[in-house]
Design a protein around this motif. Structure first.
Motif, PDB file in Angstrom:
ATOM      1  N   CYS A  37       0.841  -1.195   0.000  1.00  0.00           N
ATOM      2  CA  CYS A  37       0.000   0.000   0.000  1.00  0.00           C
ATOM      3  C   CYS A  37       0.881   1.251   0.000  1.00  0.00           C
ATOM      4  CB  CYS A  37      -0.901  -0.021   1.231  1.00  0.00           C
ATOM      5  SG  CYS A  37      -1.905   1.463   1.410  1.00  0.00           S
ATOM      6  N   ASP A  38       0.600   2.176  -0.918  1.00  0.00           N
ATOM      7  CA  ASP A  38       1.370   3.415  -1.000  1.00  0.00           C
ATOM      8  C   ASP A  38       1.111   4.329   0.205  1.00  0.00           C
ATOM      9  OD1 ASP A  38       2.237   2.509  -3.476  1.00  0.00           O
ATOM     10  OD2 ASP A  38       0.761   3.681  -4.601  1.00  0.00           O
ATOM     11  N   ALA A  39      -0.030   4.157   0.881  1.00  0.00           N
ATOM     12  CA  ALA A  39      -0.376   5.038   1.999  1.00  0.00           C
ATOM     13  C   ALA A  39       0.134   4.493   3.331  1.00  0.00           C
ATOM     14  CB  ALA A  39      -1.897   5.243   2.050  1.00  0.00           C
ATOM     15  N   CYS A  40      -0.266   3.280   3.703  1.00  0.00           N
ATOM     16  CA  CYS A  40       0.113   2.751   5.033  1.00  0.00           C
ATOM     17  C   CYS A  40       1.324   1.826   4.970  1.00  0.00           C
ATOM     18  CB  CYS A  40      -1.081   2.047   5.687  1.00  0.00           C
ATOM     19  SG  CYS A  40      -1.528   0.439   4.976  1.00  0.00           S
ATOM     20  N   GLU A  41       1.813   1.525   3.764  1.00  0.00           N
ATOM     21  CA  GLU A  41       3.014   0.731   3.533  1.00  0.00           C
ATOM     22  C   GLU A  41       2.909  -0.712   4.012  1.00  0.00           C
ATOM     23  OE1 GLU A  41       6.317   3.080   5.026  1.00  0.00           O
ATOM     24  OE2 GLU A  41       6.343   4.231   3.152  1.00  0.00           O
ATOM     25  N   ARG A  42       1.686  -1.197   4.223  1.00  0.00           N
ATOM     26  CA  ARG A  42       1.513  -2.613   4.551  1.00  0.00           C
ATOM     27  C   ARG A  42       1.520  -3.421   3.261  1.00  0.00           C
ATOM     28  NH1 ARG A  42       0.475  -4.683   9.200  1.00  0.00           N
ATOM     29  NH2 ARG A  42      -0.635  -6.464   8.327  1.00  0.00           N
ATOM     30  N   CYS A  54      -6.358   0.148   5.129  1.00  0.00           N
ATOM     31  CA  CYS A  54      -6.721   1.572   5.175  1.00  0.00           C
ATOM     32  C   CYS A  54      -7.626   1.985   4.014  1.00  0.00           C
ATOM     33  CB  CYS A  54      -5.461   2.434   5.189  1.00  0.00           C
ATOM     34  SG  CYS A  54      -4.591   2.522   3.606  1.00  0.00           S
ATOM     35  N   LEU A  55      -7.969   1.054   3.130  1.00  0.00           N
ATOM     36  CA  LEU A  55      -8.877   1.282   2.001  1.00  0.00           C
ATOM     37  C   LEU A  55      -8.308   2.202   0.930  1.00  0.00           C
ATOM     38  CD1 LEU A  55     -12.338   1.442   3.844  1.00  0.00           C
ATOM     39  CD2 LEU A  55     -11.082  -0.551   2.976  1.00  0.00           C
ATOM     40  N   HIS A  56      -7.026   2.513   0.996  1.00  0.00           N
ATOM     41  CA  HIS A  56      -6.378   3.294  -0.054  1.00  0.00           C
ATOM     42  C   HIS A  56      -6.341   2.452  -1.333  1.00  0.00           C
ATOM     43  CE1 HIS A  56      -3.783   6.474  -1.572  1.00  0.00           C
ATOM     44  NE2 HIS A  56      -2.911   5.571  -2.003  1.00  0.00           N
ATOM     45  N   ASP A  57      -6.530   3.126  -2.474  1.00  0.00           N
ATOM     46  CA  ASP A  57      -6.548   2.357  -3.725  1.00  0.00           C
ATOM     47  C   ASP A  57      -5.261   2.498  -4.529  1.00  0.00           C
ATOM     48  OD1 ASP A  57      -6.842   4.932  -4.641  1.00  0.00           O
ATOM     49  OD2 ASP A  57      -8.696   4.551  -5.757  1.00  0.00           O
TER      50      ASP A  57
END
Ligand code: ZN
Length: 143
Positions: A37-42, A54-57
């Motif tokens: 994930c680009d946002a939370c890095e998981r 985190c539902l980031h796309d």
């Protein structure tokens, strides 16, 4: 009904989706690429279009170590699974990059009695045909 003249049933192959294209392209190039994930890095696996944390796309497939350990496994002894010759191993591997990051595959290049939960494994690649390469697993150092 099958007769002896029928060709053997072929192994089913995964379907490539837009969000898994980088995963399969990596396999063809002998790299294990796992979506992060680009946002939370998981890390997220199997590949999917939205981060379940985190539902980031926005997710990007990046090359990972290809190392992990066997989290659980099953040895298939019965015939009847098209394209698989028993006995074979189906394993869930926890990747070193993140606790709980799991990948499913076969364990190759290993004697069945040697397989155990916690065994260190590394990725290897199995070519099914010109278009599909599967990330699989083998004991570390056996390839
Ligand atoms: Zn996320």
């Amino acid at each position: 009904m099958m007769t002896e003249a029928d060709p053997p049933l072929r192994r089913p192959v995964p379907v490539e989706e837009p969000w898994s294209a980088a995963y399969w392209a990596g396999a063809r190039e002998r790299e294990l690429r796992i979506t992060r994930c680009d946002a939370c890095e998981r890390y997220v696996h199997p590949p999917q279009p939205v981060c379940p944390s985190c539902l980031h796309d926005g997710l990007t497939a990046i090359r990972v170590s290809g190392r992990g350990q066997i989290y659980g496994f099953s040895v298939m002894h019965l015939p009847g699974v098209p394209g698989f010759e028993p006995p074979f191993v189906v394993a869930v591997v926890e990747l070193d990059e993140q606790p709980g990051l799991l990948a499913v595959g076969n364990v190759l290049h290993c004697e069945l009695p040697d397989i155990a939960v916690g065994m260190p494994v590394e990725v290897t690649f199995e070519d099914l045909d010109d278009a599909m390469t599967l990330p699989q697993w083998q004991p570390v150092g056996s390839g």
